[in-house]
Design a protein around this motif. Structure first.
Motif, short mmCIF file in Angstrom:
data_model
loop_
_atom_site.label_atom_id
_atom_site.label_comp_id
_atom_site.label_asym_id
_atom_site.label_seq_id
_atom_site.Cartn_x
_atom_site.Cartn_y
_atom_site.Cartn_z
N THR A 183 0.84 -1.20 0.00
CA THR A 183 0.00 0.00 0.00
C THR A 183 0.88 1.26 0.00
N PRO A 184 0.60 2.24 -0.86
CA PRO A 184 1.37 3.48 -0.83
C PRO A 184 1.21 4.20 0.51
N ILE A 185 2.30 4.73 1.02
CA ILE A 185 2.28 5.43 2.30
C ILE A 185 1.27 6.57 2.28
N ARG A 186 1.17 7.26 1.17
CA ARG A 186 0.23 8.38 1.07
C ARG A 186 -1.20 7.94 1.40
N GLU A 187 -1.60 6.78 0.89
CA GLU A 187 -2.96 6.29 1.14
C GLU A 187 -3.13 5.83 2.59
N LEU A 188 -2.07 5.28 3.18
CA LEU A 188 -2.13 4.90 4.59
C LEU A 188 -2.31 6.14 5.47
N LEU A 189 -1.57 7.20 5.18
CA LEU A 189 -1.69 8.43 5.96
C LEU A 189 -3.07 9.05 5.77
N ASP A 190 -3.60 8.98 4.55
CA ASP A 190 -4.96 9.50 4.31
C ASP A 190 -5.98 8.72 5.13
N PHE A 191 -5.79 7.41 5.25
CA PHE A 191 -6.70 6.59 6.05
C PHE A 191 -6.68 7.02 7.52
N CYS A 192 -5.53 7.54 7.95
CA CYS A 192 -5.38 8.00 9.34
C CYS A 192 -5.71 9.49 9.47
N GLY A 193 -6.51 10.00 8.57
CA GLY A 193 -6.98 11.38 8.67
C GLY A 193 -6.10 12.39 7.97
N GLY A 194 -5.00 11.91 7.37
CA GLY A 194 -4.09 12.81 6.68
C GLY A 194 -3.14 13.51 7.64
N LEU A 195 -2.37 14.45 7.09
CA LEU A 195 -1.40 15.20 7.88
C LEU A 195 -1.92 16.60 8.14
N THR A 196 -1.65 17.13 9.31
CA THR A 196 -2.15 18.44 9.69
C THR A 196 -1.21 19.57 9.27
#
Length: 436
Positions: free
Chosen positions: A304-317
Motif C-alpha cells: 500500500t502506498p504510504i500516502r494512502e495509509l496516511l490519508d486513512f489516518c486522517g491525513g497530515l495536519t
C-alpha cells in the motif's frame, strides 16, 4: 564488547512516547493499488513470477525467491498486474516491483490451503512457502533462521517483544490482540525444532502485554521475562544477554550460544499460516507523529502506498519535515509518499519541520558518552575520525563494521554530532575498499 559494562547495562533512556499502546488495531480499506518490491528482505531479491495483464488473487505468488537467503512475495489483493516497474528502495537502491490494481473482490488464490506439517522439514518448508521474514525490522528470511547448522545445540527460543523505540506499539498490540497465536506459534517452533525452553522478553512498560502472556502460558518451558526499559533493549545481542546471561561472540550469531531469536509478530504469523495457509500479505503497524491527524495501529496490505495509509489516518495536519519507515532511532527516511509499505515495516511516523529539525552540531568535548552508551562498546568518536581521514585499516581495527546503527551514540552526544550517520558511511567506505 566493552569490558566495564555489560551490553544490557548500556544504551540510553529514550522518551516513552507510546500514545497508541491502548488503541486496538483497525483494518485499512482497500488501496487503489499495491506496489510489491522484489527486495523486501535481506538476501537475494525475488524475481517477478507474473507479467503485465495477469490475473492474481490474494495469496498468489508474484515474486519467486532468488536463492536460499531470499523470500517469495505474494499479492495481498485480487486484481490485475498493471506493470512491472522499477522503484527506489529506502536505501537508494533500484528495485524491481510488481504493481497490481485491485478488483475489489479479494478472492483467495485457489491454491491456498493450510500446509501439511508432520516433521521439521515440512515445517521449515511451510515457513519458506509463507514468505515470512523478520517482521521486527531486519527482514531476514525466517526459514533460514529456523534452519541453523547447529540445530542440535539450540536450547532456547527467545521471543523479542521489547519494542524499545519511541512511538511504535504494534508488537504490544500483537501480544494483546493475538495472544493465542503468539503462544501457539511458540509451541510449534519449540516442537519441530525440539527446543526445550522459550523466554518471551517484554519491556516493563507494557504491563498489559506481560499480564496477558503470563496468564496464557499453559505449557512447560515457556516464561515471560520483564525487561528494563532501556534502548536498545530489542537488539539481539542485548536481548540475549539480558534474558539468558550469554554473550554472543564477535563475530557471531545467536545460534553460536544456543539461541534462536524471533520477533513476536513473526512467531504469531507462523501460527496463523499453519491454520489458514494464507501467506504474508498484510502487516500491523503504528502510524504516529505530531502531524498525523489520527494516530493508530493499522492492519494494512503490504504494498500500500504510504500516502494512502496516511490519508486513512486522517491525513497530515501540516507539511511534513520528515516521514519515517520505522522508529525515530533506527528508522529510514521516506523520500516519496508514494513509496509502498514493506514486509518489515512496523511503523510509519510523520513529523513536523520543528520536530524533524536536526540540532546544530558543536565541537566534540571528549566526554566519552558515545562509547559508554554503545551496546557493543564501540568508540564512535574514533570511528568517525578514522572515516574522516579515510583510514580503512583503523576502521577495521576499531570494529566499525559491527555497528548496528542503533543511533544511541548520536542520541547521547551533548555536542549533537551526527555520529551514527557518519559510522554508516564508514561501513560503506569499508565495503568499497576505501572509496567514500
Amino acid at each position: 564488547m566493552s569490558k566495564f559494562l555489560k551490553r544490557s547495562a548500556q544504551g540510553a533512556g529514550v522518551p516513552h512516547e507510546k500514545g497508541t499502546s491502548n488503541l486496538e488495531t483497525v483494518k485499512m480499506t482497500l488501496p487503489s493499488k499495491i506496489v510489491l518490491s522484489m527486495g523486501q528482505h535481506i538476501g537475494a531479491p525475488a524475481a517477478p513470477a507474473v507479467a503485465k495483464g495477469d490475473q492474481v488473487y490474494v495469496g498468489t505468488v508474484v515474486g519467486r525467491a532468488g536463492g536460499f537467503v531470499s523470500a517469495d512475495i505474494h499479492s495481498g489483493v485480487s486484481g490485475t498486474v498493471a506493470e512491472i516497474t522499477t522503484i527506489t528502495a529506502p536505501n537508494g537502491a533500484k528495485q524491481t516491483a510488481v504493481v497490481i490494481t485491485p478488483d475489489g473482490e479479494q478472492k483467495l488464490d485457489p491454491a491456498i490451503a493450510p500446509p501439511q506439517v508432520t516433521d521439521l522439514k515440512s515445517f521449515q518448508d511451510a515457513v519458506r512457502a509463507s514468505g515470512l521474514v523478520g517482521l521486527g525490522g531486519a527482514g531476514f528470511p525466517t526459514a533460514v533462521k529456523l534452519a541453523p547448522k547447529n540445530l542440535d545445540e539450540i536450547d532456547t527460543l527467545l521471543i523479542n517483544g521489547a519494542e524499545c523505540e519511541p512511538y511504535i506499539t504494534s508488537d504490544n498490540r500483537c501480544f494483546i490482540e493475538d495472544t493465542r497465536h503468539v503462544l501457539n506459534g511458540i509451541k510449534q517452533v519449540m516442537k519441530y525444532l525440539e527446543i526445550p525452553k522459550c523466554v518471551i522478553g517484554i519491556e516493563g512498560n507494557k504491563p498489559e502485554a506481560i499480564a496477558k502472556m503470563k496468564a496464557a502460558i499453559d505449557a512447560p518451558g515457556i516464561e515471560v521475562k520483564e525487561l528494563p526499559c532501556r534502548y536498545p533493549q530489542g537488539a539481539e545481542k542485548v536481548l540475549i544477554e539480558n534474558c539468558t546471561g550469554r554473550e554472543v561472540p564477535f563475530p557471531g550469531l545467536p545460534s553460536d550460544v544456543g539461541v534462536v531469536v524471533m520477533n513476536v509478530t513473526s512467531v504469531a504469523f507462523v501460527s496463523k499460516y499453519l491454520e489458514t495457509g494464507i501467506p504474508l500479505t498484510t502487516k500491523r503497524l503504528t502510524v504516529d507523529g505530531d502531524i498525523v491527524a489520527k494516530p493508530q495501529n493499522v492492519e494494512v496490505i503490504i504494498g500500500t502506498p504510504i500516502r494512502e495509509l496516511l490519508d486513512f489516518c486522517g491525513g497530515l495536519t501540516a507539511e511534513p519535515g520528515k516521514v519515517l519507515y520505522g522508529g525515530p532511532m533506527m528508522g529510514t527516511c521516506v523520500a516519496d509518499l508514494d513509496q509502498p509499505i514493506l514486509k518489515n515495516n512496523n511503523a510509519v511516523l510523520a513529523f513536523s519541520e520543528k520536530m524533524a529539525r536536526i540540532p546544530k552540531a558543536t565541537n566534540c568535548i571528549h566526554c566519552g558518552r558515545c562509547t559508554n552508551a554503545c551496546p557493543l562498546g564501540l568508540s564512535a568518536k574514533e570511528i568517525v575520525q578514522a572515516y574522516n581521514k579515510g583510514n580503512v585499516e583503523l576502521l577495521i581495527e576499531l570494529n566499525a563494521d559491527l555497528c548496528m546503527s542503533c543511533g544511541t551514540c548520536s542520541f547521547v552526544c551533548p555536542a549533537k554530532r551526527p555520529l551514527a550517520p557518519s559510522i554508516a558511511l564508514a561501513k560503506i567506505m569499508m565495503k568499497n575498499g576505501g572509496k567514500k
